[in-house]
Design an enzyme around this catalytic site. Sequence first.
Site, PDB file in Angstrom:
ATOM      1  N   LYS A 133       8.377   8.091  19.600  1.00 59.01           N
ATOM      2  CA  LYS A 133       7.658   9.143  18.862  1.00 59.01           C
ATOM      3  C   LYS A 133       6.191   8.766  18.677  1.00 59.01           C
ATOM      4  CE  LYS A 133       8.116   9.271  14.186  1.00 59.01           C
ATOM      5  NZ  LYS A 133       6.821   9.139  13.484  1.00 59.01           N
ATOM      6  N   ASN A 134       5.949   7.515  18.254  1.00 58.74           N
ATOM      7  CA  ASN A 134       4.582   7.155  17.872  1.00 58.74           C
ATOM      8  C   ASN A 134       3.673   6.860  19.057  1.00 58.74           C
ATOM      9  OD1 ASN A 134       5.242   7.680  15.284  1.00 58.74           O
ATOM     10  ND2 ASN A 134       5.431   5.540  14.628  1.00 58.74           N
ATOM     11  N   CYS A 177       1.203  11.241   0.721  1.00 57.23           N
ATOM     12  CA  CYS A 177       2.483  11.489   1.369  1.00 57.23           C
ATOM     13  C   CYS A 177       3.499  10.598   0.693  1.00 57.23           C
ATOM     14  CB  CYS A 177       2.418  11.230   2.869  1.00 57.23           C
ATOM     15  SG  CYS A 177       2.509   9.512   3.289  1.00 57.23           S
ATOM     16  N   ARG A 208      -2.083   6.758   1.909  1.00 56.96           N
ATOM     17  CA  ARG A 208      -2.408   6.829   3.331  1.00 56.96           C
ATOM     18  C   ARG A 208      -3.720   7.552   3.631  1.00 56.96           C
ATOM     19  NH1 ARG A 208       2.794   8.392   6.800  1.00 56.96           N
ATOM     20  NH2 ARG A 208       1.816   7.167   8.420  1.00 56.96           N
ATOM     21  N   ASP A 245       8.294   0.038   9.654  1.00 53.62           N
ATOM     22  CA  ASP A 245       9.208   1.139   9.972  1.00 53.62           C
ATOM     23  C   ASP A 245      10.668   0.685  10.108  1.00 53.62           C
ATOM     24  OD1 ASP A 245       7.122   2.914   9.924  1.00 53.62           O
ATOM     25  OD2 ASP A 245       6.818   2.945  12.090  1.00 53.62           O
ATOM     26  N   ARG A 282      12.820  14.425  12.144  1.00 54.11           N
ATOM     27  CA  ARG A 282      11.428  14.182  12.558  1.00 54.11           C
ATOM     28  C   ARG A 282      11.353  13.021  13.557  1.00 54.11           C
ATOM     29  NH1 ARG A 282       7.510  13.088   7.910  1.00 54.11           N
ATOM     30  NH2 ARG A 282       6.267  12.878   9.776  1.00 54.11           N
TER      31      ARG A 282
HETATM   32  N1  EPU Z   1      -5.156   3.142   5.829  1.00 53.43           N
HETATM   33  C1  EPU Z   1      -6.233   3.403   5.031  1.00 53.43           C
HETATM   34  N2  EPU Z   1      -7.275   4.148   5.542  1.00 53.43           N
HETATM   35  C2  EPU Z   1      -7.234   4.666   6.798  1.00 53.43           C
HETATM   36  C3  EPU Z   1      -6.125   4.386   7.627  1.00 53.43           C
HETATM   37  C4  EPU Z   1      -5.102   3.619   7.101  1.00 53.43           C
HETATM   38  O1  EPU Z   1      -6.289   2.988   3.879  1.00 53.43           O
HETATM   39  O2  EPU Z   1      -8.213   5.347   7.186  1.00 53.43           O
HETATM   40  C5  EPU Z   1      -4.032   2.340   5.302  1.00 53.43           C
HETATM   41  C6  EPU Z   1      -2.761   3.161   5.134  1.00 53.43           C
HETATM   42  O3  EPU Z   1      -2.759   3.853   3.912  1.00 53.43           O
HETATM   43  C7  EPU Z   1      -1.697   2.083   5.224  1.00 53.43           C
HETATM   44  C8  EPU Z   1      -2.282   1.090   6.224  1.00 53.43           C
HETATM   45  O4  EPU Z   1      -3.680   1.366   6.250  1.00 53.43           O
HETATM   46  O5  EPU Z   1      -1.526   1.478   3.986  1.00 53.43           O
HETATM   47  C9  EPU Z   1      -1.747   1.147   7.648  1.00 53.43           C
HETATM   48  O6  EPU Z   1      -1.695   2.487   8.055  1.00 53.43           O
HETATM   49  P1  EPU Z   1      -1.869   2.991   9.558  1.00 53.43           P
HETATM   50  O7  EPU Z   1      -3.127   3.786   9.620  1.00 53.43           O
HETATM   51  O8  EPU Z   1      -1.687   1.880  10.510  1.00 53.43           O
HETATM   52  O9  EPU Z   1      -0.635   3.981   9.657  1.00 53.43           O
HETATM   53  P2  EPU Z   1      -0.606   5.324  10.460  1.00 53.43           P
HETATM   54  O10 EPU Z   1      -1.444   5.205  11.661  1.00 53.43           O
HETATM   55  O11 EPU Z   1      -0.840   6.456   9.527  1.00 53.43           O
HETATM   56  C10 EPU Z   1       1.406   4.679  12.013  1.00 53.43           C
HETATM   57  C11 EPU Z   1       2.755   5.243  12.305  1.00 53.43           C
HETATM   58  C12 EPU Z   1       3.658   5.029  11.102  1.00 53.43           C
HETATM   59  C13 EPU Z   1       3.753   3.520  10.839  1.00 53.43           C
HETATM   60  C14 EPU Z   1       2.343   2.955  10.611  1.00 53.43           C
HETATM   61  C15 EPU Z   1       2.320   1.450  10.431  1.00 53.43           C
HETATM   62  C16 EPU Z   1       2.238   7.046  13.827  1.00 53.43           C
HETATM   63  C17 EPU Z   1       2.173   8.505  14.087  1.00 53.43           C
HETATM   64  N3  EPU Z   1       2.625   6.661  12.613  1.00 53.43           N
HETATM   65  O12 EPU Z   1       0.922   5.391  10.868  1.00 53.43           O
HETATM   66  O13 EPU Z   1       4.947   5.527  11.468  1.00 53.43           O
HETATM   67  O14 EPU Z   1       4.527   3.282   9.689  1.00 53.43           O
HETATM   68  O15 EPU Z   1       1.505   3.289  11.754  1.00 53.43           O
HETATM   69  O16 EPU Z   1       2.887   0.811  11.525  1.00 53.43           O
HETATM   70  O17 EPU Z   1       1.970   6.241  14.715  1.00 53.43           O
HETATM   71  C18 EPU Z   1       7.095   6.388  11.062  1.00 53.43           C
HETATM   72  O18 EPU Z   1       7.231   6.503  12.290  1.00 53.43           O
HETATM   73  O19 EPU Z   1       8.060   6.523  10.253  1.00 53.43           O
HETATM   74  C19 EPU Z   1       5.775   6.070  10.513  1.00 53.43           C
HETATM   75  C20 EPU Z   1       5.453   6.276   9.228  1.00 53.43           C
END
Ligand code: EPU
Length: 421
Positions: free
Chosen positions: A23-24, A118, A123, A308, A400
């Site tokens: 998915k990701n 969320c 996030r 995850d 999802r």
């Molecule tokens: N963060 C910030 N500011 C930002 C971006 C991130 O503070 O601008 C923080 C987030 O709040 C979090 C941390 O940094 O505490 C890491 O977040 P990241 O941005 O890496 O997460 P994401 O890109 O939103 C993806 C996956 C998630 C997975 C996370 C961590 C996708 C679509 N989603 O989310 O997948 O948990 O990386 O590995 O790739 C899931 O599949 O269930 C899922 C939540």
Amino acid sequence: MLQSMRIIGGSRLTGEIEISGAKNLALPALVTTLLTDQKITLKNVPDLADIRSLLDLLEHIGTDVNYIDKHTIELSTSFIKSVEAPYDFVRKMRASILVLGPLTTRFNRALVSLPGGCAIGSRGVDLHIRALELMGANISIENGYIKTNVNGNLVGCDITFSIATVTGTENVLMAAVLAQGTTRIINAAMEPEIVAFCDLLNKMGANISGAGTSIITIEGVEQLHGTEFEIIPDRIEAGTYAVAAAVTGGKLLLRNCQYNHLTSFFETLTRAGITCDKTETGVTVYRTGQDIAPIDIQTAPYPGFPTDLQAQYTVLMSICNGSASITENIFENRFMHIPELSRMGADIAIHGKTAVVTGVKKLTGAQVMATDLRASVSLVIAGLIAEGETIVNRLYHIDRGYEDIEKKLNSCGANVERFSV
Ligand code: EPU
């Protein structure tokens, strides 16, 4: 109509489960259509609610979406109708933020709703916004929307992330491939999905090096072209079924699973007394002895233990022989499964970002629900070992991210059934 799942516990899972596409990776891969007017063909795309939500958003923007079969999708975006990702799309799925980079770099403007809070934490997307600003985009926040515009081209520069953000890295990659000059992402995410994503962009004509390390370098190019690309297997889906095999004392071949995408997770299971054998076709997982050893974990960005898989691992530790501590370092609110597991008889105490799990002899069935994907699936796994009947409500969270979950579980001897309420 809302759907629920009834699970009758007590079956050992044995057999094979075919792991679907990740998915990701599929989510950002679909969005690459916004970077070219030529056709992108993606194979092994998982059939999931999140994928359909993103396709709806792309169609709203102007993408022509054509399903060749259940898992093969052709996308073309020769012109766009709108540069807007409205609130209703982004609210449903945070990954909609991925359109920000490509719209800004190819069409010079974007209007993307801020995701807001969320279930698993606040996030933020501040790192995405700051990075695009550094590349020369003018950005304002208006009425809950991120509004970008660029005079001329985005310009490459050094971007140092304070957190190795996954979708943030993907957004900058998409912005930088068509920017002028060189961009370096420092403290880039290193997940296997990022490496595969860079492979896809390079197949489209981008010039990216360093993927899989913490510094990725992107030389901007004039334009990208169409390509065909196969999505890698979903390591989180594989890890989820690995836990299902381990807790039920069964034996599963996780077909297509790539051991080296989940090394820290499989090494932890091995220390807990679970055999994880890399085979030619995937990974075979089974419990060797009677007992599950308590092994502490801390979630961390790749190559660390994946956040995850934290909820699913908590279920494994809930029947371990001792006490294990589980620390969640990525998201501030990712213990929503714990009160529900406690209702099923688990013994878990939360101290800030650490949960201390003391193994119990058995779990008992209950009506439960959770408010995110991984927490919900962990309750299904708990149901597989609980005495009696477990009902997991609000199945849409699971849909999802898990394709055909009841079919896959039942084909290995589980007793699960979906029903509408
Ligand atoms: N963060 C910030 N500011 C930002 C971006 C991130 O503070 O601008 C923080 C987030 O709040 C979090 C941390 O940094 O505490 C890491 O977040 P990241 O941005 O890496 O997460 P994401 O890109 O939103 C993806 C996956 C998630 C997975 C996370 C961590 C996708 C679509 N989603 O989310 O997948 O948990 O990386 O590995 O790739 C899931 O599949 O269930 C899922 C939540």
